[in-house]
Design a protein around this motif. Structure first.
Motif, mmCIF file in Angstrom:
data_model
loop_
_atom_site.group_PDB
_atom_site.id
_atom_site.type_symbol
_atom_site.label_atom_id
_atom_site.label_comp_id
_atom_site.label_asym_id
_atom_site.label_seq_id
_atom_site.Cartn_x
_atom_site.Cartn_y
_atom_site.Cartn_z
ATOM 1 N N THR A 40 -7.236 3.168 0.633
ATOM 2 C CA THR A 40 -7.890 2.191 1.503
ATOM 3 C C THR A 40 -7.249 2.214 2.882
ATOM 4 N N ARG A 41 -7.799 1.438 3.795
ATOM 5 C CA ARG A 41 -7.236 1.343 5.133
ATOM 6 C C ARG A 41 -5.789 0.852 5.090
ATOM 7 N N ALA A 42 -5.481 0.040 4.099
ATOM 8 C CA ALA A 42 -4.132 -0.512 3.991
ATOM 9 C C ALA A 42 -3.086 0.569 3.744
ATOM 10 N N ASP A 43 -3.529 1.735 3.259
ATOM 11 C CA ASP A 43 -2.594 2.833 3.014
ATOM 12 C C ASP A 43 -2.224 3.558 4.309
ATOM 13 N N PHE A 44 -2.949 3.299 5.395
ATOM 14 C CA PHE A 44 -2.697 3.971 6.672
ATOM 15 C C PHE A 44 -2.702 2.930 7.798
ATOM 16 N N PRO A 45 -1.770 1.995 7.752
ATOM 17 C CA PRO A 45 -1.823 0.876 8.701
ATOM 18 C C PRO A 45 -1.686 1.304 10.155
ATOM 19 N N VAL A 46 -0.844 2.299 10.435
ATOM 20 C CA VAL A 46 -0.645 2.696 11.831
ATOM 21 C C VAL A 46 -1.872 3.432 12.358
ATOM 22 N N GLN A 47 -2.384 4.379 11.572
ATOM 23 C CA GLN A 47 -3.577 5.102 12.007
ATOM 24 C C GLN A 47 -4.764 4.157 12.167
ATOM 25 N N ASP A 48 -4.878 3.188 11.257
ATOM 26 C CA ASP A 48 -5.972 2.223 11.333
ATOM 27 C C ASP A 48 -5.871 1.394 12.614
ATOM 28 N N PHE A 49 -4.684 0.931 12.919
ATOM 29 C CA PHE A 49 -4.474 0.157 14.145
ATOM 30 C C PHE A 49 -4.816 0.987 15.370
ATOM 31 N N MET A 50 -4.339 2.240 15.407
ATOM 32 C CA MET A 50 -4.600 3.093 16.556
ATOM 33 C C MET A 50 -6.098 3.291 16.763
ATOM 34 N N TYR A 51 -6.800 3.555 15.667
ATOM 35 C CA TYR A 51 -8.243 3.778 15.784
ATOM 36 C C TYR A 51 -8.946 2.526 16.292
ATOM 37 N N GLN A 52 -8.642 1.374 15.713
ATOM 38 C CA GLN A 52 -9.299 0.138 16.109
ATOM 39 C C GLN A 52 -9.027 -0.181 17.583
ATOM 40 N N ALA A 53 -7.804 0.051 18.030
ATOM 41 C CA ALA A 53 -7.458 -0.218 19.427
ATOM 42 C C ALA A 53 -8.236 0.690 20.367
#
Length: 502
Positions: A40-53
């Motif tokens: 899930t997205r929770a497994d990649f918190p940094v990549q998820d944050f970067m993408y959303q930003a």
């Protein structure tokens, strides 16, 4: 008969041991395999944050197909993309447009914040590196452009024009057209013995005869105002300001320097931005207001964001797209400090193609519709975009950032035009008086005979200028520029990011 009976009995015993049940293999109960939970997205918190930003606010979002709002047709597809790079810094590169030279990500936003405040672990030596040949081998030497006052380098007696030849007895090597990893590792040491030469023996030869100087780096806060003085040249009072970074924490000291200029009754100003790679947009606005003062409230620059943000601002708050000349500086307290303004109608700006960028260019191009701006040097970098630091939090702000990591991203968020709708070119600003620094004749910063300052003074008092380009006379090749290792060099940023509620 007895023998036959024993044989018969043995046969019966063997037969009775081989029952029908023995022909049936034992039943083995299989343990059902546990299904691996889907990522899930929770497994990649940094990549998820970067993408959303980047999806939210990146200036060049429309040029990056993967950032399109309808790019992923399922959560699983999005998670697969997040999983495509284990290293978040490598992942961030997938989110950048091909024309973007300045966005970046960091794994240590604390160090980034310190750099924006002028704080770093440093020896105070600002170097440009050149290549030279010795016994057929190519090495690098660091030419000192300037030394930060009260730094370890200054306390060791080092000065502009000297050359760093060795570190701990090792010559700095070159890889291709830049410093090697060996050289970078040596420069990153906290304690070392430097082999320092006097610089050039003549216009062709760099002296490699060295004397040793032992230095330890410290946590150093650099005041960006390196030189501020009033010159009296043939009866004309001329202010000279060498300003090396737009750091908002020093705006009060910048304002104080202009109070001194005002008290001295200066008639002209030479603003030396030759080593200024940019910084705070707010500080650039303050500086423009200090130079002038007669245009308070007028438009300095007009911002242009990505399509979504631009449409939102135009419909909900078009004034937020404008930066205007102001009359006060922010002091970090409820009390605003009045700006000390000079009301000048002309300014001479010194800039160099390899170094002068971002907020420095904003200052020059922003003033052009209002006063006469004369650029001395060989041009500027060509960075007319601003960025912001985004953190892993609900609104990308510093407060309540994810405590499990210190990654942050610094994407470009808007470009701009001046009041006349002129946008700076990527090639940088064109000088009015073409000249550059000669490494063998750097001169003393602030001295009227320093070559670039002298050109400005010649124009102010009416001395002749040949128009010939001053050039580097030596055969040395500059391979790496001043402050290239700084995380904020050639960066311009804003402190507060307005967010759209989607």
């Amino acid at each position: 008969m007895k023998k036959n009976f024993l044989i018969l009995l043995l046969g019966l015993l063997v037969f009775s041991g081989c029952s029908k049940d023995d022909d049936t293999p034992p039943v083995v109960e299989e343990t059902p395999e546990e299904e691996t939970p889907a990522l899930t997205r929770a497994d990649f918190p940094v990549q998820d944050f970067m993408y959303q930003a980047m999806n939210e606010v990146y200036l060049y979002k429309s040029r990056v197909p993967v950032l399109a709002n309808n790019r992923f047709n399922s959560e699983a597809a999005y998670v697969d993309f997040l999983a495509s790079e284990d290293d978040p810094l490598d992942f961030f590169e997938k989110l950048e447009a091909d024309i973007d030279r300045f966005s970046f990500a960091t794994e240590n936003y604390v160090a980034l914040e310190n750099a924006f405040s002028g704080i770093s672990k440093s020896d105070g030596l600002e170097l440009s590196f050149v290549a030279y040949t010795l016994d057929g081998v190519r090495y690098a030497a660091g030419i000192i452009r300037y030394v930060v006052p009260n730094s370890p380098g200054a306390n060791a007696g080092l000065s502009r024009g000297q050359a760093l030849i060795t570190i701990n007895g090792n010559r700095l090597t070159i890889a291709g057209s830049s410093l090697s990893s060996q050289a970078i590792d040596l420069l990153n040491l906290d304690n070392y013995t430097l082999g320092i030469s006097p610089g050039f023996e003549n216009s062709q030869t760099l002296s490699i005869a060295t004397s040793d100087v032992s230095i330890s780096k410290i946590q150093l806060t650099e005041n960006p105002i390196l030189v501020s003085k009033t010159l009296d040249v043939n009866g004309t009072k001329i202010g000279y300001l060498m300003y090396n970074s737009f750091v908002s924490q020093f705006d009060d000291e910048l304002n104080a320097a202009f109070a001194d200029f005002e008290a001295d009754g200066i008639q002209e100003l030479v603003l030396d931005l030759r080593y200024n790679g940019g910084g705070s947009v707010a500080s650039a606005i303050d500086l423009c207001s200090m130079i002038t003062g007669q245009f308070n409230g007028e438009i300095l620059i007009k911002q242009r964001w990505n399509d979504e943000y631009q449409a939102f601002f135009e419909s909900q708050g078009p004034e937020s797209l404008l930066n205007r000349f102001n009359a006060t500086i922010f002091t970090g307290t409820p009390q605003q400090e009045p700006i000390n303004s000079l009301n000048l109608s002309r300014i001479y700006v010194i800039g160099l193609k390899s170094y002068t960028a971002s907020a420095s260019e904003l200052t020059a191009i922003g003033l052009e519709p209002y006063i006469d701006v004369q650029l001395i040097g060989n041009g500027t970098v060509g960075k007319f975009e601003a960025s912001a630091t985004l953190y892993d939090s609900q609104n990308f702000g510093r407060e309540n950032a994810n405590p499990n990591h210190t990654y942050a991203v610094q994407p470009l968020i808007f470009t701009y035009a001046n009041a006349n709708d002129v946008v700076g070119p990527p090639s940088g600003l064109t000088p009015d008086f073409n000249a550059t620094e000669s490494l063998d004749n750097l001169g003393i910063l602030g001295d009227p005979e320093e070559p670039l300052l002298k050109i400005a003074l010649d124009q102010i008092i009416g001395r002749s200028y040949s128009g010939k380009s001053s050039s580097q006379k030596s055969n040395l090749l500059e391979i790496q520029g001043l402050k290239d290792q700084s995380p904020i060099y050639q960066k311009m940023y804003i402190d507060n990011l307005p967010l759209i509620k989607k």
